[in-house]
Design an enzyme around this catalytic site. Structure first.
Site, short mmCIF file in Angstrom:
data_model
loop_
_atom_site.label_atom_id
_atom_site.label_comp_id
_atom_site.label_asym_id
_atom_site.label_seq_id
_atom_site.Cartn_x
_atom_site.Cartn_y
_atom_site.Cartn_z
N ARG A 1 -28.00 7.02 -104.10
CA ARG A 1 -28.37 5.98 -103.13
C ARG A 1 -27.28 4.93 -103.08
O ARG A 1 -26.63 4.66 -104.09
CB ARG A 1 -29.67 5.29 -103.54
CG ARG A 1 -30.87 6.19 -103.59
CD ARG A 1 -31.44 6.41 -102.21
NE ARG A 1 -32.64 7.23 -102.28
CZ ARG A 1 -33.28 7.68 -101.22
NH1 ARG A 1 -32.86 7.40 -100.01
NH2 ARG A 1 -34.36 8.42 -101.36
N HIS B 1 -17.82 9.33 -110.08
CA HIS B 1 -17.66 10.01 -108.80
C HIS B 1 -16.77 11.25 -108.99
O HIS B 1 -15.73 11.16 -109.65
CB HIS B 1 -17.02 9.05 -107.78
CG HIS B 1 -16.83 9.67 -106.43
ND1 HIS B 1 -17.88 9.88 -105.56
CD2 HIS B 1 -15.73 10.18 -105.83
CE1 HIS B 1 -17.42 10.46 -104.47
NE2 HIS B 1 -16.12 10.65 -104.60
N ASP C 1 -19.55 -1.96 -106.55
CA ASP C 1 -19.61 -3.17 -105.72
C ASP C 1 -20.28 -2.82 -104.39
O ASP C 1 -20.88 -1.75 -104.27
CB ASP C 1 -18.24 -3.85 -105.58
CG ASP C 1 -17.25 -3.03 -104.76
OD1 ASP C 1 -17.66 -2.03 -104.13
OD2 ASP C 1 -16.07 -3.41 -104.73
#
Ligand code: GRF
Length: 213
Positions: free
Chosen positions: A92, A110, A142
């Site tokens: 999300r 990631h 962020d």
């Protein structure tokens, strides 16, 4: 003092397992206070249960809008008192409430060498781009997707025979080494989160930046 962390998962939780295994084996100076998911069927929740780690599910469909969900998620995570929040396959986009509350205290893993290939299907993006190398990145969360300051990366070869699935599996092997090490470095003050983050300097830390698989 082990670093208190909360881990957010949406899926299998293999990174969660890698972190918990590293903690158990004394390779990661942290304590998982809770595992929180947006999916009640996330494999990571069962894994947490098996280790006696408290779990919580904050589903988006139980809230009128994304902001309300994000606020509830932030409160639920904060209630466990983490010094660090680890997004380990949390699918999300974090909202303002979360980003502000956990500014410089949340990291994400990631499956690409950011800033290349942000967003979904990163291994497929790498194959489509015909790059010879890809890998994984641990970065500060962020407001932008997969774009916060980079803390560490590990490199993986892209083989001509790779499918997105086979490449992702090898990238995940690298993630399972890198993520617990980054958490351990944060716990021991070898990586100091901030903008910009203070990154390790010195030979003993060089290998967290280059592990070629
Ligand atoms: C990982 O490859 C991570 O990079 C991405 O989602 C995947 C989660 O895998 N953000 P798992 O749930 O930890 O097995």
């Amino acid at each position: 003092m082990p670093l208190p962390i909360v881990v957010l998962v949406s899926g299998t939780g293999s990174n969660l397992k890698a972190v918990q295994d590293a903690i158990t084996n004394g390779r990661c100076d942290a304590e998982i206070r809770a595992v929180v998911s947006d999916q009640e069927r996330a494999g990571g929740l069962a894994l947490a249960d098996n280790h006696g780690i408290p779990t919580e599910v904050i589903r988006m469909r139980d809230f009128p809008d994304r902001e309300a969900w994000d606020a509830a998620l932030s409160v639920a995570v904060a209630a466990h008192g983490p010094s660090l929040v680890v997004l380990a396959g949390f699918m999300r986009i974090m909202g303002q409430a979360f980003v502000q509350r956990f500014r410089h205290r949340a990291i994400n893993v990631h499956p690409a060498l950011l800033p290349l290939f942000p967003g979904i299907d990163a291994p497929a993006q790498a194959i489509a781009a015909r790059v010879p190398l890809s890998g994984c990145t641990v970065h500060i969360v962020d407001a932008k997707v997969d774009a916060g300051p980079i803390l560490a990366q590990a490199v993986v070869r892209v083989r001509p025979s790779d499918t997105p699935h086979t490449l992702h599996r090898r990238i995940q092997v690298a993630e399972h080494r890198l993520l617990p090490r980054v958490i351990d470095h944060i716990s021991r003050g070898r990586i100091v989160l901030g903008d910009p983050p203070r990154l390790p300097d010195g030979e003993q830390n060089d290998d967290i930046f280059c592990s070629l698989l």
